[in-house]
Scaffold this motif. Sequence first.
Motif, PDB file in Angstrom:
ATOM      1  N   GLY A  76      27.422  29.695  40.236  1.00 42.33           N
ATOM      2  CA  GLY A  76      27.180  31.103  40.481  1.00 42.33           C
ATOM      3  C   GLY A  76      26.149  31.240  41.593  1.00 42.33           C
ATOM      4  N   ILE A  77      26.220  32.327  42.342  1.00 39.83           N
ATOM      5  CA  ILE A  77      25.297  32.533  43.462  1.00 39.83           C
ATOM      6  C   ILE A  77      24.725  33.943  43.382  1.00 39.83           C
ATOM      7  N   ILE A  78      23.398  34.023  43.333  1.00 45.14           N
ATOM      8  CA  ILE A  78      22.716  35.314  43.464  1.00 45.14           C
ATOM      9  C   ILE A  78      21.844  35.235  44.709  1.00 45.14           C
ATOM     10  N   ILE A  79      22.077  36.126  45.649  1.00 43.88           N
ATOM     11  CA  ILE A  79      21.266  36.175  46.861  1.00 43.88           C
ATOM     12  C   ILE A  79      20.002  36.966  46.556  1.00 43.88           C
ATOM     13  N   VAL A  80      18.860  36.350  46.841  1.00 48.96           N
ATOM     14  CA  VAL A  80      17.555  36.981  46.626  1.00 48.96           C
ATOM     15  C   VAL A  80      16.849  36.980  47.974  1.00 48.96           C
ATOM     16  N   THR A  81      16.661  38.153  48.573  1.00 52.24           N
ATOM     17  CA  THR A  81      16.173  38.151  49.949  1.00 52.24           C
ATOM     18  C   THR A  81      15.388  39.399  50.295  1.00 52.24           C
ATOM     19  N   GLY A  82      14.552  39.255  51.311  1.00 57.07           N
ATOM     20  CA  GLY A  82      13.796  40.387  51.824  1.00 57.07           C
ATOM     21  C   GLY A  82      14.539  41.146  52.905  1.00 57.07           C
ATOM     22  N   ARG A  83      15.682  40.643  53.333  1.00 56.39           N
ATOM     23  CA  ARG A  83      16.464  41.362  54.338  1.00 56.39           C
ATOM     24  C   ARG A  83      16.979  42.670  53.744  1.00 56.39           C
ATOM     25  N   GLY A  84      16.751  43.746  54.468  1.00 48.37           N
ATOM     26  CA  GLY A  84      17.136  45.039  53.918  1.00 48.37           C
ATOM     27  C   GLY A  84      18.401  45.628  54.496  1.00 48.37           C
TER      28      GLY A  84
END
Length: 251
Positions: A76-84
Amino acid sequence: MAERILVVDDEEGIRELLFAYLSDFGFDVTAVADGGEMRRHLAEHPVDLVLLDLGLPQEDGLVLARELRSRADVPGIIIVTGRGEPVDRILGLELGADDYIPKPFDLRELVARVRSVLRRLRPEGAAQPPPATAAEQPQRFEFDGWHIDLAARSVLRSDGTPVALTTGEFDLLATFVRQPNRALTRDELMDALYRREAGPFDRAIDVLVGRLRRKIESDPAEPQLVKSVRGVGYLFAARVSPDARSSDAPR
């Protein structure tokens, strides 16, 4: 067997926070800083879920997401990022990510999303791990040299000196600590503390914030921890992590 999570993030503080927090919920967590470390770990240790930051310094997280999705043992992949930018979210999901959560994030929401993705990926009929009880959730945190124990309802300075807080002051600080770097409205704070919304002339939260600032800020007139967000409410700007005295260091 504990479900295995791999955190891929170049920010050491984020890795430490996610390692400690998710471990306290019974997950088997490993934290790495870049794509190379991710590949080396996956070559020897299959995982159930990857929490993937897009803004890695050497490789674009979207490229890594595509690579993960092409594996025979697809996690499974969850993207966690500061890109808005919405385009990043759209691209991430189109490349096969199961979910996307922006930084700064609420830790409880992150755990809920992790469980949701793992539940969707779990083979039908497979045994589900029991939900964590309140007692199993992290109870001790540190921020800016301060230590707070939610279970004991105690707050200590960096030198170990206790600070006396009223019930309202402690509950407000606990609410901030659970949701650092997130702007909280007065209504959200009123609901968390008093289970009601703020009225148009209700200054209870402002008064409570002022009292808390006088006890934890080095200069209450220029607060660095509890900051006002114009038109919204307040934001706890400290870097919060599980208390190192009660958590293992990340692997």
